[in-house]
Design an enzyme around this catalytic site. Structure first.
Site, short mmCIF file in Angstrom:
data_model
loop_
_atom_site.label_atom_id
_atom_site.label_comp_id
_atom_site.label_asym_id
_atom_site.label_seq_id
_atom_site.Cartn_x
_atom_site.Cartn_y
_atom_site.Cartn_z
N ASP A 1 0.86 -1.18 0.00
CA ASP A 1 0.00 0.00 0.00
C ASP A 1 0.89 1.23 0.00
OD1 ASP A 1 -2.33 1.51 0.12
OD2 ASP A 1 -2.44 1.44 2.29
N ASP B 1 -3.33 2.64 -5.84
CA ASP B 1 -2.25 2.74 -4.87
C ASP B 1 -1.96 1.46 -4.10
OD1 ASP B 1 -4.58 2.74 -3.43
OD2 ASP B 1 -4.04 4.41 -2.13
N GLU B 2 -2.51 0.30 -4.52
CA GLU B 2 -2.25 -0.93 -3.78
C GLU B 2 -2.25 -2.15 -4.69
OE1 GLU B 2 -5.31 -2.42 -1.12
OE2 GLU B 2 -6.75 -0.99 -1.95
#
Length: 411
Positions: A18, A143-144
């Site tokens: 993350d 974003d992950e």
């Protein structure tokens, strides 16, 4: 002569990565002078750069004084926070919070809008960096990601810590940004573990750590236990993952239904066999918008109707551009008191036609109360198939004819 022993099977090692305060961190690359300041990302269109460049002509962006940036206390609008720096989070500000509410908690925070183009560019860059090291990567958003460490060199050393450090270092070199990584026996625990040591942390969890590290966590920390389920658990006197695990499977099923109750029992014991999927088909596509001011279904009918039609046309274009059809069409409303209502309807055959989406979604509107003003309006198409698949070859006219035969929608 003794036959050789079979090789010891490798421990399953799954990582969840993350990026740390990703949207805010992207802004800090452009404006490093804001590092350490409370800052939130969200709101309206991106005009800040133009204003700063106009008012401080000749200065490079990284030399613009901090005092020149807009503050949250001066924000006016209906925007929602996308992310906040860790300095802002200390004041209780967080993602999905209304900007006006956040302004009361941290009025001194700097506020900047999202630069979607730059966010997407850096997202592609950090994911490409990971794939050069560990190729089995599941994209879970901008974003992950999940990463299968099991068979990657270094993926077993120190439980995966050696490989996690290499990935962190490589991402920092490629993007200038930090990330947090949890490594565990499965995706469920890995996602929980990636939150343990933020920012820029690595957490290694084994099956034997379940009781000590997972059971004390609040039940709502488990991905899939939302506000309603969490509230019901609390009414039943259950607040932690361990307290869920202490309940019999049949008790959970009796209180939460067959599917959800059985799932809660499995996750509370850390069981998750889902593989890391490198390519996955989208389940649905949607378009939504948050209004600058609350709109009422009667007083603002024309404006709402134009917005609704535009969303449906955009969604149809999205589906056609990406090569998908769907046949479950739905709407999402957020009222002025932040309550949310959703409705959907399944049609006879798959479609990507904007007019059909508009007509069917309009019928869904008739099934929701519209007395209160609205903050947000959205439309969604689910049950997707590829437009070149066998299912897509079924006659489409029945959908359009059925939609055309319906009575007009409320706006």
């Amino acid at each position: 002569m003794l036959s050789p022993l079979p090789p010891t099977p490798l421990l399953r090692r799954i990582a969840h990565l993350d990026m740390d305060a990703f949207f805010a961190s992207v802004e800090l690359l452009r404006y490093p002078q804001l590092k350490g300041w409370p800052m939130v990302i969200g709101g309206g269109r991106r005009k800040v750069d133009e204003i700063l460049q106009r008012e401080h002509a000749g200065l490079p962006l990284h030399e613009v004084p901090v005092s020149a940036f807009p503050l949250l206390k001066d924000y006016v609008g209906r925007g929602v926070i996308t992310t906040a720096t860790y300095a802002a989070r200390q004041f209780g500000v967080g993602s999905a919070m209304g900007m006006m509410k956040a302004a009361k908690l941290c009025p001194q925070a700097i506020v900047l809008p999202v630069d979607f183009e730059e966010v997407r560019r850096i997202s592609r860059l950090f994911k490409a960096t990971i794939r050069e090291i560990a190729p089995v990567v599941e994209d879970r958003g901008v974003d992950e990601v999940y990463i299968d460490f099991t068979d990657v060199p270094g993926g077993q050393r120190e439980g995966g810590r050696v490989l996690a450090r290499l990935i962190q270092k490589s991402i920092l070199q490629a993007t200038g940004l930090t990330c947090s990584i949890g490594v565990a026996p499965n995706k469920l625990i890995a996602k929980l573990a990636s939150e343990f040591n933020k920012p820029n942390g690595i957490s290694i969890v084994y099956e034997s750590d379940l009781e000590a590290r997972i059971w004390p966590l609040a039940a709502r920390k488990v991905n899939g236990i939302g506000p309603k389920a969490d509230a019901k658990l609390e009414r039943l006197g259950i607040r932690t993952v361990g307290e869920i695990a202490a309940k019999e499977r049949d008790w959970l099923i009796a209180n939460f239904g067959k599917a959800t109750g059985a799932w809660m029992h499995e996750v509370s014991w850390g069981r998750d066999d889902r593989p890391v999927v490198t390519e996955s088909e989208p389940v649905s596509m949607s378009r939504e918008t948050t209004f600058e001011r609350d709109l009422h279904a009667v007083r603002d009918r024309a404006e709402l109707g134009a917005i609704f039609t535009h969303l449906c046309e955009q969604l149809g274009e999205d589906l056609q551009r990406k090569g998908y059809l769907g046949k479950t069409i739905g709407i999402k409303l957020r009222y002025d008191d932040f309550r949310i209502a959703t409705r959907d309807q399944t049609v006879a055959a798959f479609t990507a036609d904007g007019k059909t989406i508009r007509q069917v979604a309009g019928q869904c509107l008739k099934r929701v109360p519209l007395e209160r003003p609205l903050r947000l309006l959205g439309v969604r198409v689910g049950t997707l198939v590829r437009s070149d698949s066998a299912a897509a070859a079924l006659p489409q006219r029945a959908v359009a004819d059925a939609a055309a035969a319906t009575t007009p929608s409320l706006f």
